[in-house]
Design a protein around this motif. Structure first.
Motif, PDB file in Angstrom:
ATOM      1  N   GLU A 100      -5.659  -0.538  -8.865  1.00  8.98           N
ATOM      2  CA  GLU A 100      -5.444  -1.603  -8.085  1.00  8.98           C
ATOM      3  C   GLU A 100      -6.318  -2.827  -8.427  1.00  8.98           C
ATOM      4  N   VAL A 108      -8.455   6.796   0.950  1.00  4.27           N
ATOM      5  CA  VAL A 108      -7.917   6.136  -0.130  1.00  4.27           C
ATOM      6  C   VAL A 108      -6.663   5.051   0.373  1.00  4.27           C
ATOM      7  N   SER A 114     -19.393   6.630  -3.636  1.00  5.10           N
ATOM      8  CA  SER A 114     -18.040   6.852  -3.491  1.00  5.10           C
ATOM      9  C   SER A 114     -17.760   8.582  -3.313  1.00  5.10           C
ATOM     10  N   THR A 138       2.281   1.793  -3.537  1.00  3.48           N
ATOM     11  CA  THR A 138       1.406   2.238  -4.468  1.00  3.48           C
ATOM     12  C   THR A 138       0.948   3.565  -4.066  1.00  3.48           C
ATOM     13  N   THR A 151       0.804  -1.213  -0.178  1.00  2.42           N
ATOM     14  CA  THR A 151       0.047   0.054   0.034  1.00  2.42           C
ATOM     15  C   THR A 151       0.960   1.341   0.052  1.00  2.42           C
ATOM     16  N   LEU A 192      -8.580   2.208   2.053  1.00  2.00           N
ATOM     17  CA  LEU A 192      -9.392   1.363   1.063  1.00  2.00           C
ATOM     18  C   LEU A 192      -8.113   0.724   0.007  1.00  2.00           C
ATOM     19  N   LEU A 193      -7.050   1.321  -0.160  1.00  3.13           N
ATOM     20  CA  LEU A 193      -5.965   0.502  -0.917  1.00  3.13           C
ATOM     21  C   LEU A 193      -5.340  -0.561  -0.092  1.00  3.13           C
ATOM     22  N   VAL A 206      -7.259   3.420  -6.446  1.00  2.00           N
ATOM     23  CA  VAL A 206      -8.078   2.284  -5.936  1.00  2.00           C
ATOM     24  C   VAL A 206      -8.615   1.257  -7.181  1.00  2.00           C
ATOM     25  N   TRP A 247      -9.955   8.300  -6.627  1.00  2.00           N
ATOM     26  CA  TRP A 247     -10.434   6.830  -6.837  1.00  2.00           C
ATOM     27  C   TRP A 247      -9.706   6.105  -8.066  1.00  2.00           C
ATOM     28  N   ALA A 293      -7.875  -3.296   0.234  1.00  2.00           N
ATOM     29  CA  ALA A 293      -7.962  -3.901  -1.240  1.00  2.00           C
ATOM     30  C   ALA A 293      -6.689  -4.976  -0.943  1.00  2.00           C
ATOM     31  N   ASN A 294      -5.534  -4.522  -0.725  1.00  2.00           N
ATOM     32  CA  ASN A 294      -4.411  -5.412  -0.696  1.00  2.00           C
ATOM     33  C   ASN A 294      -4.400  -6.592   0.362  1.00  2.00           C
TER      34      ASN A 294
END
Lengths: 145, 170
Positions: free
Chosen positions: B107, B55, B94, A17, A14, B58-59, B104, B101, B62-63
């Protein structure tokens, strides 16, 4: 132990990124601020009045290059309406304002791919005009305008 | 995959450099305008900062949680009605600027999210729930309702069209 490693790996990924994305977001904000400051937002209602289709194209074009909060599009749209501009043109402006992003195109291309960004914005531009006509015709059909 | 990340990173820094050069040039020609733009940037940054935090979270989620296998199943090529529903409702719900975004979605794209659903998500953002009362105030309830219905319908059509065009080219 495995869960801890996964948490650490996800956090590292993260961070990686985020570091890649940060210059794009900051660059985007700087570019937007520059455009808003250098180019005045006031658009003359006198530009319109050349027929529904050219007006819709103009409205969608203004919305596409405009940057700023969607609320600004409501204010501008309201002013244009009271200035005698047609609802189709105003709707095209409102829709393209929130769906097409010429200023955001470099960031979108970098993150989601150039082809995707270009096609998405082109399709959104066309769709903004279609929606503008459909919305106004639907309202006319039900005698609302 | 790492190559893509590396390329994106360099592109981002190059983009930022170009924007800073534009600021430098403007400050030579019109220092007042450059200062105004910077002041505006600082104000916007204050608003965007909390969104960047969101963000990041959320990243991270998501990971941590989303496996490519899962994404391919629910948001990939085989995603059915639920995939479209997730893209439309996700887009509507959102918050924050669109470019936040992109990260995200990028990704999720790498993990196998379908192109059509990415485009649909982005289009659905046109329905601004918190701003609906204001839109109603300016343009009326019926106008807002009709426009929002078309926006949702065309979010899906837009997604299909964009995917067809992108896939056709590749």
């Amino acid at each position: 132990m495995q869960a801890g490693n996964r948490l650490k790996d996800s956090f590292k990924k993260t961070i990686h990124t985020f570091i890649n994305v940060l210059p794009i977001i900051i660059g985007m904000l700087l570019a937007t601020s520059l455009v808003i400051t250098v180019f005045p937002e006031q658009i003359s209602a006198g530009l319109f009045g050349n027929g529904e289709v050219p007006d819709a194209l103009l409205g969608a074009s203004i919305g596409s290059i405009a940057v700023g909060h969607p609320l600004a599009s409501y204010l501008l749209g309201g002013e244009l309406l009271s200035g005698g501009v047609g609802l189709v043109a105003v709707t095209a402006l409102l829709v393209s304002w929130v769906t097409v992003g010429i200023v955001q195109l470099p960031a979108e291309s970098l993150m989601l791919g150039g082809r995707f960004a270009v096609y998405r914005n082109l399709v959104c531009f066309g769709v903004a005009i279609i929606i503008a006509f459909l919305t106004v015709y639907t309202l006319q059909l039900f005698g609302m305008v | 995959m790492p190559e893509k990340v590396k390329r994106r990173g360099l592109g981002g820094w190059l983009f930022l450099t170009l924007v800073l050069i534009a600021y430098g040039l403007l400050s030579l020609v019109e220092p007042e305008a450059a200062a105004q733009a910077l002041a505006f940037f600082m104000r916007v940054m204050q608003q965007v900062f909390p969104v960047l935090g969101l963000v990041f979270v959320l990243l991270f989620i998501a990971n941590l949680v989303l496996e490519p296998k899962w994404i391919k199943r629910y948001l990939g090529k085989g995603a059915g009605f639920k995939g479209w529903l997730a893209a439309v409702s996700g887009g509507i719900l959102s918050i924050g600027p669109i470019y936040a975004w992109y990260a995200v979605l990028s990704e999720l794209q790498e993990k196998g999210m379908r192109t059509a659903l990415i485009a649909t998500f982005l289009y659905s953002r046109a329905v601004k729930l918190p701003l609906l009362p204001l839109m109603i105030h300016y343009f009326g309830f019926v106008y807002t309702l009709v426009l929002c219905l078309y926006l949702v319908i065309f979010a899906v059509i837009n997604g299909i069209l964009v995917e067809k065009l992108v896939v056709q080219e590749t």
